[in-house]
Structure formats: structure tokens, C-alpha cells
Scaffold this active site. Structure first.
Site, PDB file in Angstrom:
ATOM      1  N   GLY A   1       0.807  -1.249  -0.066  1.00  0.00           N
ATOM      2  CA  GLY A   1       0.102   0.049  -0.050  1.00  0.00           C
ATOM      3  C   GLY A   1       0.823   1.182   0.070  1.00  0.00           C
ATOM      4  N   SER A   2       0.262   2.306   0.511  1.00  0.00           N
ATOM      5  CA  SER A   2       0.980   3.481   0.537  1.00  0.00           C
ATOM      6  C   SER A   2       2.154   3.693   1.479  1.00  0.00           C
ATOM      7  CB  SER A   2      -0.054   4.791   0.877  1.00  0.00           C
ATOM      8  OG  SER A   2      -0.536   4.524   2.134  1.00  0.00           O
TER       9      SER A   2
ATOM     10  N   GLY B   1       2.960   2.197   5.227  1.00  0.00           N
ATOM     11  CA  GLY B   1       4.046   1.345   5.644  1.00  0.00           C
ATOM     12  C   GLY B   1       4.816   1.695   6.810  1.00  0.00           C
TER      13      GLY B   1
ATOM     14  N   GLU C   1       5.591  -3.439   0.787  1.00  0.00           N
ATOM     15  CA  GLU C   1       5.596  -3.262  -0.753  1.00  0.00           C
ATOM     16  C   GLU C   1       4.870  -1.895  -1.016  1.00  0.00           C
ATOM     17  OE1 GLU C   1       6.850  -5.040  -2.952  1.00  0.00           O
ATOM     18  OE2 GLU C   1       7.428  -6.838  -1.823  1.00  0.00           O
TER      19      GLU C   1
ATOM     20  N   CYS D   1       1.847   0.473  -9.071  1.00  0.00           N
ATOM     21  CA  CYS D   1       2.980   0.832  -8.011  1.00  0.00           C
ATOM     22  C   CYS D   1       4.060   1.128  -9.092  1.00  0.00           C
ATOM     23  CB  CYS D   1       3.302  -0.096  -6.893  1.00  0.00           C
ATOM     24  SG  CYS D   1       3.278  -1.560  -7.453  1.00  0.00           S
TER      25      CYS D   1
HETATM   26  P1  NAD Z   1      -3.470   2.211   1.368  1.00  0.00           P
HETATM   27  O1  NAD Z   1      -2.000   2.378   2.260  1.00  0.00           O
HETATM   28  O2  NAD Z   1      -4.415   3.416   1.428  1.00  0.00           O
HETATM   29  O3  NAD Z   1      -3.930   0.692   1.918  1.00  0.00           O
HETATM   30  C1  NAD Z   1      -3.577  -0.507   1.879  1.00  0.00           C
HETATM   31  C2  NAD Z   1      -3.959  -1.492   2.705  1.00  0.00           C
HETATM   32  O4  NAD Z   1      -3.212  -0.907   4.068  1.00  0.00           O
HETATM   33  C3  NAD Z   1      -5.402  -1.643   2.920  1.00  0.00           C
HETATM   34  O5  NAD Z   1      -5.744  -2.792   3.075  1.00  0.00           O
HETATM   35  C4  NAD Z   1      -5.646  -0.592   4.295  1.00  0.00           C
HETATM   36  O6  NAD Z   1      -6.773  -0.924   4.927  1.00  0.00           O
HETATM   37  C5  NAD Z   1      -4.344  -0.939   5.138  1.00  0.00           C
HETATM   38  N1  NAD Z   1      -3.901   0.001   6.170  1.00  0.00           N
HETATM   39  C6  NAD Z   1      -3.853   1.157   6.042  1.00  0.00           C
HETATM   40  N2  NAD Z   1      -3.602   1.770   7.185  1.00  0.00           N
HETATM   41  C7  NAD Z   1      -3.128   0.757   7.853  1.00  0.00           C
HETATM   42  C8  NAD Z   1      -2.679   0.582   9.420  1.00  0.00           C
HETATM   43  N3  NAD Z   1      -2.255   1.867  10.083  1.00  0.00           N
HETATM   44  N4  NAD Z   1      -2.491  -0.466   9.759  1.00  0.00           N
HETATM   45  C9  NAD Z   1      -2.900  -1.913   9.280  1.00  0.00           C
HETATM   46  N5  NAD Z   1      -3.429  -1.566   7.954  1.00  0.00           N
HETATM   47  C10 NAD Z   1      -3.684  -0.416   7.190  1.00  0.00           C
HETATM   48  O7  NAD Z   1      -3.096   2.009  -0.032  1.00  0.00           O
HETATM   49  P2  NAD Z   1      -4.083   1.947  -1.504  1.00  0.00           P
HETATM   50  O8  NAD Z   1      -4.633   3.151  -1.749  1.00  0.00           O
HETATM   51  O9  NAD Z   1      -5.090   0.725  -1.172  1.00  0.00           O
HETATM   52  O10 NAD Z   1      -2.892   1.359  -2.614  1.00  0.00           O
HETATM   53  C11 NAD Z   1      -2.096   2.228  -3.329  1.00  0.00           C
HETATM   54  C12 NAD Z   1      -0.647   2.327  -2.858  1.00  0.00           C
HETATM   55  O11 NAD Z   1      -0.175   1.047  -2.957  1.00  0.00           O
HETATM   56  C13 NAD Z   1       0.062   3.092  -3.705  1.00  0.00           C
HETATM   57  O12 NAD Z   1       0.907   3.808  -3.005  1.00  0.00           O
HETATM   58  C14 NAD Z   1       1.005   1.947  -4.308  1.00  0.00           C
HETATM   59  O13 NAD Z   1       2.105   2.416  -4.897  1.00  0.00           O
HETATM   60  C15 NAD Z   1       1.122   0.935  -3.428  1.00  0.00           C
HETATM   61  N6  NAD Z   1       1.291  -0.264  -4.146  1.00  0.00           N
HETATM   62  C16 NAD Z   1       2.585  -0.905  -3.889  1.00  0.00           C
HETATM   63  C17 NAD Z   1       2.733  -2.177  -4.362  1.00  0.00           C
HETATM   64  C18 NAD Z   1       4.316  -2.752  -4.241  1.00  0.00           C
HETATM   65  O14 NAD Z   1       4.404  -3.767  -4.373  1.00  0.00           O
HETATM   66  N7  NAD Z   1       5.035  -1.849  -3.782  1.00  0.00           N
HETATM   67  C19 NAD Z   1       1.861  -2.759  -5.016  1.00  0.00           C
HETATM   68  C20 NAD Z   1       0.578  -2.229  -5.083  1.00  0.00           C
HETATM   69  C21 NAD Z   1       0.376  -0.997  -4.668  1.00  0.00           C
END
Ligand code: NAD
Length: 512
Positions: free
Chosen positions: A243-244, A248, A265, A299
Site C-alpha cells: 500500500g501507500s 507502510g 511493498e 505501483c
Molecule cells: P493504502 O495504504 O491506503 O491501503 C493499503 C492497505 O493497508 C489497505 O488494506 C488498508 O486498509 C491498510 N492499512 C492502512 N493503514 C493501515 C494501518 N495503520 N494498519 C494496518 N493496515 C492499514 O493503499 P491503497 O490506496 O489501497 O493502494 C495504493 C498504494 O499502494 C500506492 O501507494 C501504491 O504504489 C502501493 N502499492 C505498492 C505495491 C508494491 O508492490 N510496492 C503494489 C501495489 C500497490
């Protein structure tokens, strides 16, 4: 007509209007508040999923812990057989699952199918891996001693996934974790809960056919709070989170506080360097696909193009001309290149970035905008935009998850590398060149600082055979191919003495 079709798809995948969001590999349950899933394609509600309560979460943990006792001692190739069957059922359900991915997330149907194909591929990879979880043997310095290392399962692997690859990223983790002898608990993105339920439903069929104990593959549903239960839970030795960067940093810290392991990731800020002798056609295709594919919500999407000043105008014109040809609309319609953003918040972030780049001194050369009218009722369709910008702009340093491309010029090769590396993220990078010297410099220790560095292909997408992930604020984790499996296991070093003496290491004498 898509909707009628979609009812069919939902039926095939065992989804209803209201679904339970918790499962340990058999039935679904869950009594928390519901999350509504609506499609960015047409703004319509697809269905709802109940969230997991704290009590239900505890039950899932207890079941997974129990299952681990059996699963960890099952021979790895037998675990591989279960993964093989999961790959088979994915083949069978590829079309409905691909279509649901497309409809719930908003990517093209081709990309939805591609995502399911990636799941199938990682299952195949993991099946082979189940007979290759190799450790080393090591020569001992002591006589009649044998040294070796073994890889053992870790336990419960918690998987937190993002909306943009709603199913593939889970499978990258689970297929490896399962053959490694781990059990998994998945918390999918709250923006794409239905595709997750569909995947678990397919697993439950395999579990039933093989009489597996409950708890090998589990799913929980909810927002970040449900994710936090796992990051803070010492019953979960490994958390793999996609995720973001913002997420992370929190997840990494929470898991580190209890000295757990994490695979992170996170976001990218990927660029293509275009050198004087780059192939213009390949550059244009690679850049445009990288920037507008999945509406810039990968990503690995291309965010920046770093172009040599001598060919700057030529490359710019070719890219701008290609943008003229793009058709934006329903991603289930194959003639469209660009589908919607995930939701209205993403549209706002896109608009904000366009304002910000101009404010900071950038120049829009392909104007953006939100589309309105027939076919765009969801309000999530935006025009891919291009701005001439400078690398140090705050907005350029930041990942905006939308189709916005920044162009910039360079003079010397060193400057191009410095620009490429001059961002906080380190996921994917590419160079377009026919110079062997430049290609090797780009891949050298003094070249790209990213986890992925490509020559003469774009930044976007990757094959499952390689380890996937990035450096710096991208989080440093690796998933999928190569030896990424090692992160899902614990390493044990064994020394075995088959002599009748007890010699000590380093020649130390201890006589009694
Ligand atoms: P996001 O960070 O908003 O959410 C991702 C996940 O994390 C969700 O399931 C969310 O519920 C969970 N989450 C959020 N805060 C949390 C916390 N404090 N504790 C535990 N879980 C939590 O991201 P998004 O908008 O769904 O996805 C887009 C982002 O993901 C972009 O930044 C993209 O680059 C990244 N991404 C990275 C990869 C990679 O492999 N590097 C792959 C796909 C997406």
C-alpha cells in the site's frame, strides 16, 4: 448490459448482495458493520461485505494457530499439491474473477484477466518451489562434524493488500507462504472486498475437496483498524503489507515494536531515462502504457520521463501525439485505453496534483480534467495529463496515484541517473538506449537505486519469476519469484557431531 452480465459473474463466484467477510477456510461469518462495494466503472453498488469484529478476529487467530500445527509437518510437496489445485480452480474461474476485478477495481478486462493469470503463474511457481526449499550444507572446522541449514515454517502470515492489485498481490504472498508451511490471514483493501471474498470462496472449495483443517487460508474484512489488530499481534510473526508509504511507515513501526518481521511493498515514483539513440517507437509505447495503463494506478506506473535535451522536443511531440489517440471510458469495453480512478478521493488527489505542479512553476502540455456526461456517471474518469516539471518540485517528489506524467530534460548521463534516483521512493526504473555502455552503467552499483531496473522496456509491470519490490521508502520487501520465499520461513543452523570427542570451535580448550 454489463450489469446483467455482472449478476452472472457474481453468481458464478458465489457472491450475493450481502456477504459475510470472515472465513477460516469453510463457511463465511462476520457480524460487524458492512462495507459497501461500489464500482468506479458506473458508480453502482455491487454488494456489501460484513466486517470482522475483534472477537471474530481472535477466533480466526486461534483457528489458524491450530491449523499450523498440522500444516507445518505436512510434506512440502503435498502442500504444493494443494497450491496446484488452487491454480487449477483459478484457471476454471479466470473469466468471472477477471471480470469482477475489472468491475470492482476499474482496470481493463484484459488487465483483470492478466491479474488472474498472474495468480495462476505464481501457483505454478510455488508448486515447483515446494520441492526446492533448499538449505546449504557447510563444511565444519571441527573433525567429524556436519553443518547444515534448514528452512522451517514461520507460523501465521498476515497479508494486508492494496486496492489496485486486489487479488494478485495476495496470491504472491499466499502461494509461497502455503508451500513454505505457513498459514495465512488476509485483510484485503476495504475498497475491493468482493474480489477477496471470491478468492477465499475458491480456496474453500479446494479445502473441502481435500479435507483440509480449517485455518490454512483465512480472510478478515475491514479498514485499517482490522489491519492494526494483526500488526500489533505477536501471534502473527510476519506481516506482508502492500500500500501507500504512509501506511507502510505505521505498519513497519507497529510490527517492529514487537520485533516481528514485515515485508513492505509501498509506493513508487518510477522514471524512464530516454537517451539520444533511444528507439522512439519503443519509448513512446513504453511511456504511454506505463503512464496511463490502469489509469496510472500501478505501483510501477511511469511518473517521470527524463529526456536528453538533444531529442527532447521529438520525444515530447511523439508522446503528446499518442495521448491524442487515447480513448477513456468503461474498462470492460476493449476499445478503451483508460478506465476510471478508484474513487472520488483519488479524483481530488489528481486535481490537487495538477494545480500544485502549475503553482510550483510547471507547465501543463496535455491538460487534464474530470469527464462528465454519459458513461462517466461515476465521476471517477479523468484525462491523462502531462506536465513539464522539475524533479525537485514537491509534487514531483510525491507519488500521485493517477495518470499524470512529468517530463524533464537532462544534459549528461550522470545528471540523468541523479534525477532518476533523486526521489524518496525506489521501486521501478528504466532506460531506453542502444548504447551498451549506458545500459551497463544504468544497471551498475552507481546506476539506478531501484529494486527493478529495466533496459528497453518501460517501468510498468513485472514477471512473477523475479523478486518484486523496491528500496528506500518503497519499503525494501521482496515478494514473488527468485528466493523471495526465504522471507516466509525461519532459518535454522544445525551442527551435528558424529565423533566421540567434543572439540570446541575456534580451537578453544576446556579441560575438566
Ligand atoms: P493504502 O495504504 O491506503 O491501503 C493499503 C492497505 O493497508 C489497505 O488494506 C488498508 O486498509 C491498510 N492499512 C492502512 N493503514 C493501515 C494501518 N495503520 N494498519 C494496518 N493496515 C492499514 O493503499 P491503497 O490506496 O489501497 O493502494 C495504493 C498504494 O499502494 C500506492 O501507494 C501504491 O504504489 C502501493 N502499492 C505498492 C505495491 C508494491 O508492490 N510496492 C503494489 C501495489 C500497490
Amino acid at each position: 448490459s454489463n450489469i446483467l452480465h455482472m449478476q452472472d459473474v457474481l453468481n458464478k463466484l458465489g457472491l450475493q448482495a450481502e456477504n459475510k467477510g470472515t472465513s477460516t477456510g469453510k463457511n463465511f461469518f462476520g457480524s460487524g458493520d458492512s462495507i459497501t462495494s461500489w464500482s468506479p466503472v458506473d458508480g453502482k453498488t455491487i454488494g456489501s461485505v460484513s466486517t470482522t469484529t475483534r472477537e471474530e478476529y481472535e477466533k480466526v487467530i486461534a483457528t489458524a494457530k491450530e491449523a499450523f500445527q498440522t500444516w507445518r509437518v505436512m510434506p512440502a510437496p503435498q502442500r504444493g499439491e494443494i497450491v496446484r489445485q488452487y491454480g487449477e480452480i483459478l484457471r476454471e474461474y479466470k473469466e468471472p474473477l477477471g471480470k469482477l476485478v475489472s468491475y470492482e477495481m476499474g482496470k481493463s478486462y484484459q488487465e483483470g484477466l492478466g491479474e488472474v493469470q498472474e495468480m495462476i503463474d505464481i501457483c505454478d511457481f510455488a508448486v515447483g518451489l515446494s520441492r526446492q526449499l533448499y538449505g546449504l550444507t557447510i563444511k565444519s572446522e571441527r573433525p567429524a562434524h556436519h553443518m547444515q541449514e534448514q528452512w522451517h515454517p514461520l507460523g501465521i502470515v498476515g497479508i494486508i493488500s492494496a486496492f489496485n492489485f486486489p487479488v494478485a498481490v495476495w496470491s504472491w504472498n499466499t502461494a509461497l507462504a502455503w508451500v513454505c508451511g505457513d498459514v495465512t490471514i488476509w485483510k484485503a483493501s476495504e475498497k475491493t472486498p468482493l474480489t477477496a471474498i471470491a478468492c477465499q470462496n475458491l480456496f474453500n472449495k479446494v479445502a473441502e475437496a481435500n479435507n483440509l483443517p480449517e485455518g490454512i487460508s483465512c480472510i478478515i474484512t475491514g479498514d485499517y483498524k482490522v489491519g492494526e489488530w494483526m500488526t500489533q499481534d505477536k501471534n502473527v510473526p510476519l506481516v506482508s503489507a502492500t500500500g501507500s508509504i504512509r501506511m507502510g511507515k505505521i505498519v513497519g513501526t507497529e510490527v517492529a515494536k514487537r520485533l516481528g518481521k514485515s515485508i513492505l511493498e509501498l509506493g513508487g515514483n518510477n522514471s524512464i531515462i530516454v537517451t539520444p539513440d533511444a528507439d522512439l517507437r519503443m519509448t513512446t509505447i513504453g511511456t504511454v502504457f506505463g503512464a496511463v495503463g490502469t489509469a496510472g494506478q500501478r505501483c510501477t506506473s511511469t511518473r517521470r520521463v527524463i529526456i536528453h535535451e538533444s531529442i527532447y522536443d521529438k520525444v515530447k511531440d511523439a508522446i503528446v501525439k499518442a495521448y491524442d489517440q487515447l480513448s477513456i471510458g468503461n474498462p470492460l469495453d476493449e476499445k478503451n485505453h483508460v478506465g476510471p480512478l478508484i474513487d472520488q478521493d483519488a479524483v481530488k488527489a489528481y486535481q490537487h496534483a495538477l494545480e500544485k505542479v502549475v503553482e510550483e512553476g510547471g507547465k501543463l502540455i496535455v491538460e487534464g480534467g474530470v469527464l462528465e456526461g454519459e458513461g462517466y456517471e461515476s465521476g471517477c474518469y479523468v484525462k491523462p495529463a502531462i506536465a513539464e516539471a522539475e524533479n525537485h518540485f514537491e509534487i514531483v517528489q510525491h507519488e500521485t496515484f493517477a495518470p499524470i506524467l512529468y517530463l524533464m530534460k537532462y544534459k549528461t548521463f550522470e545528471e540523468a541517473i541523479a534525477l532518476q534516483n533523486g526521489v524518496p521512493q525506489g521501486l521501478s526504473s528504466a532506460i531506453m538506449t542502444n548504447s551498451m555502455r549506458e545500459a551497463h552503467q544504468f544497471l551498475s552499483a552507481a546506476g539506478s537505486d531501484c529494486g527493478i531496473a529495466n533496459v528497453n522496456i518501460g517501468t510498468s509491470g513485472a514477471e512473477i519469476g523475479g523478486a518484486f519490490g523496491g528500496e528506500k521508502e518503497t519499503g525494501g520487501g521482496r515478494e514473488s519469484g527468485s528466493d523471495a520465499w526465504k522471507a516466509y520461513m525461519r532459518r535454522q543452523t544445525n551442527t551435528l557431531n558424529y565423533s566421540t570427542d567434543l572439540p570446541l570451535a575456534q580451537g578453544i580448550k576446556f579441560d575438566i
